[in-house]
Scaffold this motif. Structure first.
Motif, PDB file in Angstrom:
ATOM      1  N   VAL A  43     -11.591  -5.625 -39.278  1.00  0.00           N
ATOM      2  CA  VAL A  43     -12.564  -4.759 -39.547  1.00  0.00           C
ATOM      3  C   VAL A  43     -12.219  -3.247 -38.927  1.00  0.00           C
ATOM      4  CG1 VAL A  43     -14.886  -4.000 -39.623  1.00  0.00           C
ATOM      5  CG2 VAL A  43     -14.525  -6.227 -39.713  1.00  0.00           C
ATOM      6  N   TYR A  44     -12.333  -2.191 -39.974  1.00  0.00           N
ATOM      7  CA  TYR A  44     -11.812  -0.934 -39.491  1.00  0.00           C
ATOM      8  C   TYR A  44     -12.834  -0.068 -39.900  1.00  0.00           C
ATOM      9  CZ  TYR A  44      -7.058  -2.756 -39.684  1.00  0.00           C
ATOM     10  OH  TYR A  44      -5.719  -3.263 -39.348  1.00  0.00           O
ATOM     11  N   GLN A  45     -13.364   0.750 -38.987  1.00  0.00           N
ATOM     12  CA  GLN A  45     -14.261   1.505 -38.927  1.00  0.00           C
ATOM     13  C   GLN A  45     -14.091   3.063 -38.847  1.00  0.00           C
ATOM     14  OE1 GLN A  45     -17.208   0.858 -35.779  1.00  0.00           O
ATOM     15  NE2 GLN A  45     -18.640   2.267 -36.317  1.00  0.00           N
ATOM     16  N   ASP A  46     -14.375   3.843 -39.614  1.00  0.00           N
ATOM     17  CA  ASP A  46     -14.291   5.404 -39.657  1.00  0.00           C
ATOM     18  C   ASP A  46     -15.070   6.024 -38.670  1.00  0.00           C
ATOM     19  OD1 ASP A  46     -12.570   5.236 -41.803  1.00  0.00           O
ATOM     20  OD2 ASP A  46     -14.261   5.897 -43.281  1.00  0.00           O
ATOM     21  N   THR A  52     -10.374   3.147 -37.085  1.00  0.00           N
ATOM     22  CA  THR A  52     -10.330   2.361 -35.853  1.00  0.00           C
ATOM     23  C   THR A  52     -10.418   1.008 -36.016  1.00  0.00           C
ATOM     24  OG1 THR A  52     -11.168   4.315 -34.571  1.00  0.00           O
ATOM     25  CG2 THR A  52     -10.943   2.351 -33.300  1.00  0.00           C
ATOM     26  N   HIS A  53      -9.495   0.065 -35.630  1.00  0.00           N
ATOM     27  CA  HIS A  53      -9.714  -1.348 -35.865  1.00  0.00           C
ATOM     28  C   HIS A  53     -10.560  -1.639 -34.650  1.00  0.00           C
ATOM     29  CE1 HIS A  53      -6.768  -4.908 -36.768  1.00  0.00           C
ATOM     30  NE2 HIS A  53      -8.002  -5.144 -36.918  1.00  0.00           N
ATOM     31  N   THR A  54     -11.612  -2.209 -35.269  1.00  0.00           N
ATOM     32  CA  THR A  54     -12.870  -2.708 -34.299  1.00  0.00           C
ATOM     33  C   THR A  54     -12.806  -4.248 -34.175  1.00  0.00           C
ATOM     34  OG1 THR A  54     -14.557  -2.610 -36.139  1.00  0.00           O
ATOM     35  CG2 THR A  54     -14.050  -0.827 -34.854  1.00  0.00           C
ATOM     36  N   VAL A  55     -12.759  -4.994 -34.995  1.00  0.00           N
ATOM     37  CA  VAL A  55     -12.739  -6.387 -35.089  1.00  0.00           C
ATOM     38  C   VAL A  55     -11.546  -7.336 -35.637  1.00  0.00           C
ATOM     39  CG1 VAL A  55     -14.082  -8.476 -35.800  1.00  0.00           C
ATOM     40  CG2 VAL A  55     -15.347  -6.370 -35.517  1.00  0.00           C
ATOM     41  N   PHE A  56     -11.002  -7.932 -34.778  1.00  0.00           N
ATOM     42  CA  PHE A  56      -9.718  -8.699 -35.387  1.00  0.00           C
ATOM     43  C   PHE A  56     -10.189 -10.006 -35.975  1.00  0.00           C
ATOM     44  CE2 PHE A  56      -8.590  -5.677 -31.824  1.00  0.00           C
ATOM     45  CZ  PHE A  56      -7.490  -4.850 -32.555  1.00  0.00           C
ATOM     46  N   PHE A  57      -9.204 -10.396 -36.914  1.00  0.00           N
ATOM     47  CA  PHE A  57      -9.423 -11.689 -37.523  1.00  0.00           C
ATOM     48  C   PHE A  57      -8.129 -12.425 -37.433  1.00  0.00           C
ATOM     49  CE2 PHE A  57     -12.187  -9.596 -40.957  1.00  0.00           C
ATOM     50  CZ  PHE A  57     -13.481  -9.772 -40.121  1.00  0.00           C
ATOM     51  N   MET A  58      -7.933 -12.901 -36.158  1.00  0.00           N
ATOM     52  CA  MET A  58      -6.693 -13.435 -35.736  1.00  0.00           C
ATOM     53  C   MET A  58      -6.424 -14.818 -36.738  1.00  0.00           C
ATOM     54  SD  MET A  58      -3.659 -13.134 -34.026  1.00  0.00           S
ATOM     55  CE  MET A  58      -4.249 -11.890 -32.917  1.00  0.00           C
ATOM     56  N   ALA A  59      -7.222 -15.677 -36.679  1.00  0.00           N
ATOM     57  CA  ALA A  59      -7.215 -16.777 -37.290  1.00  0.00           C
ATOM     58  C   ALA A  59      -6.724 -16.505 -38.932  1.00  0.00           C
ATOM     59  CB  ALA A  59      -8.180 -17.849 -37.321  1.00  0.00           C
ATOM     60  N   TYR A 100     -12.323 -18.764 -50.416  1.00  0.00           N
ATOM     61  CA  TYR A 100     -13.717 -19.313 -49.828  1.00  0.00           C
ATOM     62  C   TYR A 100     -13.938 -18.545 -48.423  1.00  0.00           C
ATOM     63  CZ  TYR A 100     -17.795 -21.646 -48.256  1.00  0.00           C
ATOM     64  OH  TYR A 100     -19.012 -22.010 -47.887  1.00  0.00           O
ATOM     65  N   TRP A 101     -12.913 -18.897 -47.637  1.00  0.00           N
ATOM     66  CA  TRP A 101     -12.622 -18.516 -46.158  1.00  0.00           C
ATOM     67  C   TRP A 101     -12.795 -17.048 -46.212  1.00  0.00           C
ATOM     68  CZ3 TRP A 101      -8.239 -19.276 -42.401  1.00  0.00           C
ATOM     69  CH2 TRP A 101      -8.732 -19.005 -40.957  1.00  0.00           C
ATOM     70  N   VAL A 102     -12.004 -16.433 -47.060  1.00  0.00           N
ATOM     71  CA  VAL A 102     -12.043 -14.885 -46.855  1.00  0.00           C
ATOM     72  C   VAL A 102     -13.529 -14.472 -47.459  1.00  0.00           C
ATOM     73  CG1 VAL A 102     -10.978 -12.888 -48.105  1.00  0.00           C
ATOM     74  CG2 VAL A 102      -9.590 -14.622 -47.299  1.00  0.00           C
ATOM     75  N   SER A 103     -14.082 -15.076 -48.477  1.00  0.00           N
ATOM     76  CA  SER A 103     -15.559 -14.498 -49.017  1.00  0.00           C
ATOM     77  C   SER A 103     -16.569 -14.622 -47.986  1.00  0.00           C
ATOM     78  CB  SER A 103     -15.848 -15.001 -50.029  1.00  0.00           C
ATOM     79  OG  SER A 103     -15.968 -16.662 -49.958  1.00  0.00           O
ATOM     80  N   GLN A 104     -16.417 -15.819 -47.007  1.00  0.00           N
ATOM     81  CA  GLN A 104     -17.326 -16.127 -46.090  1.00  0.00           C
ATOM     82  C   GLN A 104     -17.046 -15.119 -44.820  1.00  0.00           C
ATOM     83  OE1 GLN A 104     -20.107 -18.070 -46.028  1.00  0.00           O
ATOM     84  NE2 GLN A 104     -19.444 -18.034 -48.395  1.00  0.00           N
ATOM     85  N   THR A 105     -15.759 -14.820 -44.513  1.00  0.00           N
ATOM     86  CA  THR A 105     -15.451 -13.675 -43.356  1.00  0.00           C
ATOM     87  C   THR A 105     -16.040 -12.618 -44.008  1.00  0.00           C
ATOM     88  OG1 THR A 105     -13.566 -15.018 -42.891  1.00  0.00           O
ATOM     89  CG2 THR A 105     -13.628 -12.998 -42.233  1.00  0.00           C
ATOM     90  N   VAL A 106     -15.932 -11.951 -45.106  1.00  0.00           N
ATOM     91  CA  VAL A 106     -16.347 -10.703 -45.499  1.00  0.00           C
ATOM     92  C   VAL A 106     -17.851 -10.622 -45.633  1.00  0.00           C
ATOM     93  CG1 VAL A 106     -16.838  -9.154 -47.281  1.00  0.00           C
ATOM     94  CG2 VAL A 106     -14.257 -10.228 -47.017  1.00  0.00           C
ATOM     95  N   LYS A 107     -18.533 -11.657 -45.903  1.00  0.00           N
ATOM     96  CA  LYS A 107     -19.981 -11.823 -45.891  1.00  0.00           C
ATOM     97  C   LYS A 107     -20.336 -11.752 -44.417  1.00  0.00           C
ATOM     98  CE  LYS A 107     -23.478 -15.099 -46.892  1.00  0.00           C
ATOM     99  NZ  LYS A 107     -23.738 -16.567 -47.429  1.00  0.00           N
ATOM    100  N   ASP A 108     -19.809 -12.358 -43.567  1.00  0.00           N
ATOM    101  CA  ASP A 108     -20.155 -12.314 -42.153  1.00  0.00           C
ATOM    102  C   ASP A 108     -20.089 -10.976 -41.475  1.00  0.00           C
ATOM    103  OD1 ASP A 108     -21.026 -14.886 -42.206  1.00  0.00           O
ATOM    104  OD2 ASP A 108     -19.029 -15.427 -41.217  1.00  0.00           O
ATOM    105  N   ALA A 109     -19.046 -10.269 -41.712  1.00  0.00           N
ATOM    106  CA  ALA A 109     -18.864  -9.098 -41.476  1.00  0.00           C
ATOM    107  C   ALA A 109     -19.503  -7.760 -41.855  1.00  0.00           C
ATOM    108  CB  ALA A 109     -17.229  -8.514 -41.748  1.00  0.00           C
ATOM    109  N   ILE A 110     -20.124  -8.081 -42.985  1.00  0.00           N
ATOM    110  CA  ILE A 110     -20.958  -7.068 -43.396  1.00  0.00           C
ATOM    111  C   ILE A 110     -22.404  -7.263 -43.119  1.00  0.00           C
ATOM    112  CG2 ILE A 110     -19.303  -6.083 -45.187  1.00  0.00           C
ATOM    113  CD1 ILE A 110     -21.148  -7.424 -47.272  1.00  0.00           C
ATOM    114  N   ALA A 111     -22.632  -8.499 -42.745  1.00  0.00           N
ATOM    115  CA  ALA A 111     -24.044  -8.857 -42.531  1.00  0.00           C
ATOM    116  C   ALA A 111     -24.945  -8.775 -43.647  1.00  0.00           C
ATOM    117  CB  ALA A 111     -24.494  -8.096 -41.199  1.00  0.00           C
ATOM    118  N   ASP A 112     -26.182  -7.946 -43.605  1.00  0.00           N
ATOM    119  CA  ASP A 112     -26.793  -7.740 -44.585  1.00  0.00           C
ATOM    120  C   ASP A 112     -26.866  -6.739 -45.760  1.00  0.00           C
ATOM    121  OD1 ASP A 112     -27.839  -6.322 -42.759  1.00  0.00           O
ATOM    122  OD2 ASP A 112     -29.752  -6.800 -42.780  1.00  0.00           O
TER     123      ASP A 112
END
Length: 155
Positions: A43-46, A52-59, A100-112
């Motif tokens: 996740v990159y945040q402005d 700025t790279h704030t959260v890394f998705f290593m897996a 599916y994994w990517v969509s769940q990761t995006v869903k978790d990253a943006i929360a609500d």
């Protein structure tokens, strides 16, 4: 043969999947007042006009490398078309599971946060395009197999 159209399709599928490192999955999503861009690497945040790279998705990053390289060995199995066809089915399943994994990761990253159509990036389209290319490669391999069988019947 190595120079068949299915080799081009499989190579293109690998390149399209590798392009996920370049193009965002989701961009300009407002989460808690911050604009976020989500890529397969994290996740990159402005912040003050800089990304700025704030959260890394290593897996997810490692899985993306694996999924992008997976179609390449199938190209060199041209002598065993049945195995190539079965591996194409496996690649289709792998890409669907990865999507599916990517969509769940995006869903978790943006929360609500709410996603509109304009927030989706090219990365989401690339997943579907790679799946289409694998399907086209599989159909081309089946066509070659059918041609070889008909030629064997004539002998």
């Amino acid at each position: 043969m190595l120079q068949r159209i299915q080799s081009i399709y499989l190579l293109a599928a690998g390149l399209v999947l590798a392009a996920l490192f370049v193009f965002p999955l989701v961009h300009n999503v407002s989460v808690h007042g911050n604009a976020l861009t989500i890529m397969v690497t994290g996740v990159y945040q402005d912040v003050n006009g800089a990304s700025t790279h704030t959260v890394f998705f290593m897996a997810l990053t490692i899985a993306t490398v694996f999924v992008a390289l997976a179609p390449l060995p199938v190209i060199f199995m041209y002598k065993d078309r049945r195995k190539q066809i079965n591996l194409c089915y496996g690649l289709m399943f792998l890409i669907i599971a990865y999507s599916y994994w990517v969509s769940q990761t995006v869903k978790d990253a943006i929360a609500d946060a709410y996603l509109s159509f304009s927030n989706y990036g090219i990365g989401i389209i690339l997943l579907s395009l790679s799946l289409l290319l694998i399907v086209l490669a599989q159909k081309s391999i089946q066509r070659d197999e059918k041609l070889v069988r008909s030629a064997d019947r004539l002998r």
